[in-house]
Write a protein that holds these residues in place. Sequence first.
Motif, short mmCIF file in Angstrom:
data_model
loop_
_atom_site.label_atom_id
_atom_site.label_comp_id
_atom_site.label_asym_id
_atom_site.label_seq_id
_atom_site.Cartn_x
_atom_site.Cartn_y
_atom_site.Cartn_z
N LEU A 174 0.79 -1.26 0.00
CA LEU A 174 0.28 0.50 0.27
C LEU A 174 0.35 1.63 0.33
O LEU A 174 0.54 2.30 -1.28
CB LEU A 174 -0.93 0.29 1.48
N GLY A 175 1.97 1.21 0.93
CA GLY A 175 2.92 2.19 0.42
C GLY A 175 3.33 2.11 -0.78
O GLY A 175 3.76 3.76 -0.69
N VAL A 176 4.33 1.53 -0.62
CA VAL A 176 4.78 1.55 -2.42
C VAL A 176 4.17 2.35 -3.55
O VAL A 176 4.85 2.79 -4.49
CB VAL A 176 5.73 0.91 -2.44
N GLY A 177 2.86 2.18 -3.14
CA GLY A 177 1.69 2.49 -4.58
C GLY A 177 1.58 1.23 -5.41
O GLY A 177 1.92 0.09 -5.64
N GLY A 178 0.91 1.95 -6.61
CA GLY A 178 0.36 0.37 -7.51
C GLY A 178 1.33 0.58 -8.54
O GLY A 178 1.07 0.09 -9.91
N SER A 179 2.11 1.64 -8.86
CA SER A 179 3.12 1.18 -10.34
C SER A 179 3.71 -0.16 -10.43
O SER A 179 3.95 -0.65 -8.80
CB SER A 179 4.38 2.65 -10.48
N THR A 180 4.05 -0.61 -11.71
CA THR A 180 4.33 -1.70 -12.04
C THR A 180 5.91 -1.88 -11.27
O THR A 180 6.22 -2.88 -11.18
CB THR A 180 5.00 -1.94 -12.99
N GLU A 181 6.82 -1.35 -11.35
CA GLU A 181 8.46 -1.44 -10.94
C GLU A 181 8.08 -1.04 -9.29
O GLU A 181 9.50 -1.74 -8.71
CB GLU A 181 9.01 -0.26 -11.15
N SER A 182 7.26 -0.35 -8.36
CA SER A 182 6.76 -0.66 -7.45
C SER A 182 7.19 -2.30 -6.14
O SER A 182 7.45 -2.14 -4.84
CB SER A 182 6.08 0.32 -6.18
N TRP A 183 7.57 -3.27 -7.03
CA TRP A 183 7.05 -4.62 -6.06
C TRP A 183 8.55 -4.93 -5.83
O TRP A 183 8.59 -5.49 -4.97
CB TRP A 183 6.52 -5.85 -7.17
N LYS A 184 9.67 -4.25 -6.58
CA LYS A 184 11.64 -4.05 -6.13
C LYS A 184 11.24 -3.59 -4.63
O LYS A 184 12.04 -3.86 -4.27
CB LYS A 184 12.34 -4.11 -6.50
N THR A 185 10.32 -2.50 -4.37
CA THR A 185 10.72 -2.16 -3.42
C THR A 185 10.22 -2.99 -1.62
O THR A 185 10.55 -3.24 -0.90
CB THR A 185 10.24 -0.49 -2.84
N VAL A 186 9.09 -3.51 -2.55
CA VAL A 186 8.73 -4.49 -1.31
C VAL A 186 9.60 -5.25 -1.30
O VAL A 186 10.00 -5.87 0.10
CB VAL A 186 6.54 -4.77 -1.65
N PHE A 187 10.18 -5.87 -2.37
CA PHE A 187 11.18 -7.36 -1.65
C PHE A 187 12.10 -6.55 -0.86
O PHE A 187 13.08 -7.19 -0.09
CB PHE A 187 11.67 -7.55 -3.39
N TRP A 188 12.70 -5.23 -1.42
CA TRP A 188 13.56 -4.86 -0.82
C TRP A 188 13.64 -5.22 0.58
O TRP A 188 14.66 -5.14 1.66
CB TRP A 188 13.80 -3.55 -0.91
N ILE A 189 12.53 -4.60 1.53
CA ILE A 189 11.60 -4.36 2.79
C ILE A 189 11.54 -5.70 3.48
O ILE A 189 12.41 -6.23 4.52
CB ILE A 189 10.75 -3.65 2.90
N GLY A 190 11.48 -6.71 2.38
CA GLY A 190 11.67 -7.70 3.06
C GLY A 190 12.94 -9.18 3.00
O GLY A 190 13.34 -9.51 3.93
N ALA A 191 13.67 -8.30 2.57
CA ALA A 191 15.31 -8.92 2.29
C ALA A 191 15.68 -8.55 3.91
O ALA A 191 16.65 -9.28 4.13
CB ALA A 191 16.21 -8.50 1.04
N GLY A 192 15.26 -6.66 4.40
CA GLY A 192 15.92 -6.18 5.19
C GLY A 192 15.18 -6.59 6.78
O GLY A 192 16.70 -6.82 7.19
N ILE A 193 14.29 -7.39 7.01
CA ILE A 193 13.70 -7.49 7.94
C ILE A 193 13.99 -9.40 8.22
O ILE A 193 14.94 -9.59 8.85
CB ILE A 193 12.13 -7.80 7.47
#
Length: 516
Positions: free
Chosen positions: A213-232
Amino acid sequence: MATTNETADPVAKGILPTAKQSWRDLFIWKQRTVVTNDFGEEHTEWQDPDPLKNPISLLAQLGAKDWLYFIVGFCAWAADAFDFHALSIQTTKLAKYYHRTNTDITTAITLTLLLRSIGAAVFGLAGDRFGRKWPMVINMIILGLLQIATIYAATFQQFLAVRSLFGLFMGGVYGNAIAMALENCPTNARGLMSGILQQGYSFGYVIAACANLGVGGSTESWKTVFWIGAGISIGVGLIRICFPESKQFIEAKKAGKSAKAPGVFWIETKKMLRQEWKMCIYCVILMTWFNYYSHTSQDSYTTFMLTQKHLPNSPATRASILMKTGACVGGTIIGYLSQFFGRRRAIIVAAILSACMIPAWILPEGERSLSASGFFIQFFVQGAWGVIPIHLNELSPPAFRSSFPGITYQLGNMISSPSAQIVNAIAEGNLVRTNQGKLAPAYGPTMGIATAIIALGIATTTAFGPERRGRHFETVGPPIAVAVPKDIEEGHGASLDEKDGATALEVGDTPVVATK
């Protein structure tokens, strides 16, 4: 469990006798329990269930170190869930990014689930043999690195390859996490703590949905979610390095450190599989139902709201967040109640109520209605799931509480791995007319029919299965050998009870002695 000194028939042996006894026991309030006295003699008696206690007083029974183990186990399970759902809730984005259909993208989910059982076997057995700490550390750090590798997958084939490898390491988290988190919990607090622990999975979904929800609906935004998961994931692994091995494992290791036989663990593993194969099969069947249950009711739900209900990305994501919030609440409450009402009764009632909720789940229109119905159905779906960690631990052979739950859970995952693909393929092959007069894939009917069948399957399987509520395993540890003959250490083939001379072994807390 409070003793009544009322003798009960011994626990049945065999598939049909066990099923008949389990069905009868379902309607008897007291719990059939095997009791061992100070002389090692066993008898079976009826015991009264623990009374419902104030959950705050139950939480207060855990010491600071117990809370540390529990919280890190919870975080590891939540990070595992985040990494998995980072893909499932962004199926539409990934389909656009790789120019594929939603069904093609769910192939990655299938491959991940398919290979998790291998990781569960390797890291679960390592957890029982070497301890909970380092297998978990390795697991979590590599999971984080594979999340990063997914981001840099240039082609769809590379993407599938990385997600397959991801599944191997993802599978090792569950068994070690729940063993570490629950093995030192007080007996009467296990139902509550099991419910809270299992909802680490739903909590991971909520965090992933919030990130989406925070990164929005753009196609490339999926990568940001994966970066967050990697950090956790990497963060949890690094935190786990900072505190010692499980107290239960250390004490068992100290008790047998005078002499060790590397081959004894594997001998005992084979022995466990020979003796407990029926229990293994039962738990795999149960976990297959349960994994179909959760994946069928949640993996395609966001896609259902986007395509069939015409919700934009943000409202659909908010509804998903509220849906899994219901899962967190339901799992905690029903897991807590299972300590009093029984593990199997709690699972059966929750499964039947979830089936009753299906029409209210798939028929409404609009964000508010879908959020409310999603909240309540997942309250009962994950409410049934909330009982599973402690139920599996209590059914496990005592010295294999890291490997047994993890392996049976992940084998169930492997068998149910095509669930998302099946739902997507059937839905995309059958169209329904939406409230806007457009034709759309039939996600709602597909998920509703499948979930109803699965819920009834869970209720039936659980009704005829065993239960060992209140089982004491605080002092039972991993298989550790003491005074093992040289020829056994060197692998010269004789079984432990066939060697000349005297051989003393300690397996968990049970001494086994073989003499001439």
